[in-house]
Design a protein around this motif. Sequence first.
Motif, PDB file in Angstrom:
ATOM      1  N   VAL A  43       3.210   0.903  -8.393  1.00 47.42           N
ATOM      2  CA  VAL A  43       3.177  -0.348  -7.550  1.00 47.42           C
ATOM      3  C   VAL A  43       3.022  -0.194  -6.018  1.00 47.42           C
ATOM      4  O   VAL A  43       2.054  -0.614  -5.438  1.00 47.42           O
ATOM      5  CB  VAL A  43       4.494  -1.117  -7.903  1.00 47.42           C
ATOM      6  CG1 VAL A  43       4.480  -2.150  -7.061  1.00 47.42           C
ATOM      7  CG2 VAL A  43       4.797  -1.492  -9.164  1.00 47.42           C
ATOM      8  N   ALA A  44       3.354   1.036  -5.575  1.00 50.56           N
ATOM      9  CA  ALA A  44       3.254   1.303  -4.278  1.00 50.56           C
ATOM     10  C   ALA A  44       1.907   1.888  -4.043  1.00 50.56           C
ATOM     11  O   ALA A  44       1.263   1.317  -2.842  1.00 50.56           O
ATOM     12  CB  ALA A  44       4.061   2.502  -3.893  1.00 50.56           C
ATOM     13  N   ARG A  45       1.221   2.397  -4.841  1.00 44.12           N
ATOM     14  CA  ARG A  45      -0.292   2.651  -4.694  1.00 44.12           C
ATOM     15  C   ARG A  45      -1.006   1.415  -4.860  1.00 44.12           C
ATOM     16  O   ARG A  45      -2.185   1.287  -4.145  1.00 44.12           O
ATOM     17  CB  ARG A  45      -0.657   3.493  -5.910  1.00 44.12           C
ATOM     18  CG  ARG A  45      -0.113   5.087  -5.787  1.00 44.12           C
ATOM     19  CD  ARG A  45      -0.554   6.260  -6.802  1.00 44.12           C
ATOM     20  NE  ARG A  45      -2.050   6.177  -6.869  1.00 44.12           N
ATOM     21  CZ  ARG A  45      -2.659   7.171  -6.184  1.00 44.12           C
ATOM     22  NH1 ARG A  45      -1.981   7.932  -5.662  1.00 44.12           N
ATOM     23  NH2 ARG A  45      -3.840   7.362  -6.212  1.00 44.12           N
ATOM     24  N   ILE A  46      -0.678   0.469  -5.692  1.00 44.20           N
ATOM     25  CA  ILE A  46      -1.545  -0.931  -5.764  1.00 44.20           C
ATOM     26  C   ILE A  46      -1.302  -1.509  -4.384  1.00 44.20           C
ATOM     27  O   ILE A  46      -2.337  -2.082  -3.819  1.00 44.20           O
ATOM     28  CB  ILE A  46      -1.137  -1.620  -6.757  1.00 44.20           C
ATOM     29  CG1 ILE A  46      -1.288  -1.208  -8.334  1.00 44.20           C
ATOM     30  CG2 ILE A  46      -1.353  -3.164  -6.748  1.00 44.20           C
ATOM     31  CD1 ILE A  46      -0.703  -1.796  -9.382  1.00 44.20           C
ATOM     32  N   VAL A  47       0.027  -1.527  -3.946  1.00 43.05           N
ATOM     33  CA  VAL A  47       0.006  -2.159  -2.410  1.00 43.05           C
ATOM     34  C   VAL A  47      -0.871  -1.197  -1.486  1.00 43.05           C
ATOM     35  O   VAL A  47      -1.657  -2.076  -0.631  1.00 43.05           O
ATOM     36  CB  VAL A  47       1.700  -2.066  -2.182  1.00 43.05           C
ATOM     37  CG1 VAL A  47       1.664  -2.470  -0.446  1.00 43.05           C
ATOM     38  CG2 VAL A  47       2.333  -3.016  -2.918  1.00 43.05           C
ATOM     39  N   TYR A  48      -0.842  -0.144  -1.218  1.00 39.09           N
ATOM     40  CA  TYR A  48      -1.709   0.412  -0.519  1.00 39.09           C
ATOM     41  C   TYR A  48      -3.297   0.160  -0.708  1.00 39.09           C
ATOM     42  O   TYR A  48      -3.841   0.007   0.231  1.00 39.09           O
ATOM     43  CB  TYR A  48      -1.624   2.044  -0.456  1.00 39.09           C
ATOM     44  CG  TYR A  48      -0.159   2.566   0.086  1.00 39.09           C
ATOM     45  CD1 TYR A  48       0.521   1.935   1.233  1.00 39.09           C
ATOM     46  CD2 TYR A  48       0.782   3.405  -0.881  1.00 39.09           C
ATOM     47  CE1 TYR A  48       1.912   2.361   1.464  1.00 39.09           C
ATOM     48  CE2 TYR A  48       1.791   3.764  -0.620  1.00 39.09           C
ATOM     49  CZ  TYR A  48       2.298   3.460   0.703  1.00 39.09           C
ATOM     50  OH  TYR A  48       3.809   3.651   1.236  1.00 39.09           O
TER      51      TYR A  48
END
Length: 67
Positions: A43-48
Motif C-alpha cells: 500500500v505504501a508503494r502504491i501511495v508513492y
Amino acid sequence: MKNLNTFDWIVFVLLVIGGLNWGMVGIFNINLVSLLFGDMSTVARIVYDLVGISAVYSIYILSTKVE
C-alpha cells in the motif's frame, strides 16, 4: 484552479499529501505514509507511485496550459 476537473483535483490532493509527507520527513524525520501503511508495504508503494505519477501528470498539464 477553477478549470480543474475531478481527476485534476485528485492529482492536486496527492501532490499535497506527498509534499506534506516529505516536509515531515525533512523537518521531523517522520514518514507518515510508512507509519500508516508499513515501511515499503504494498500500500505504501502504491501511495508513492500515485504521488510520482501525479507529479509527472502535473508537469504535463502545466506545460500544455501555460500560455
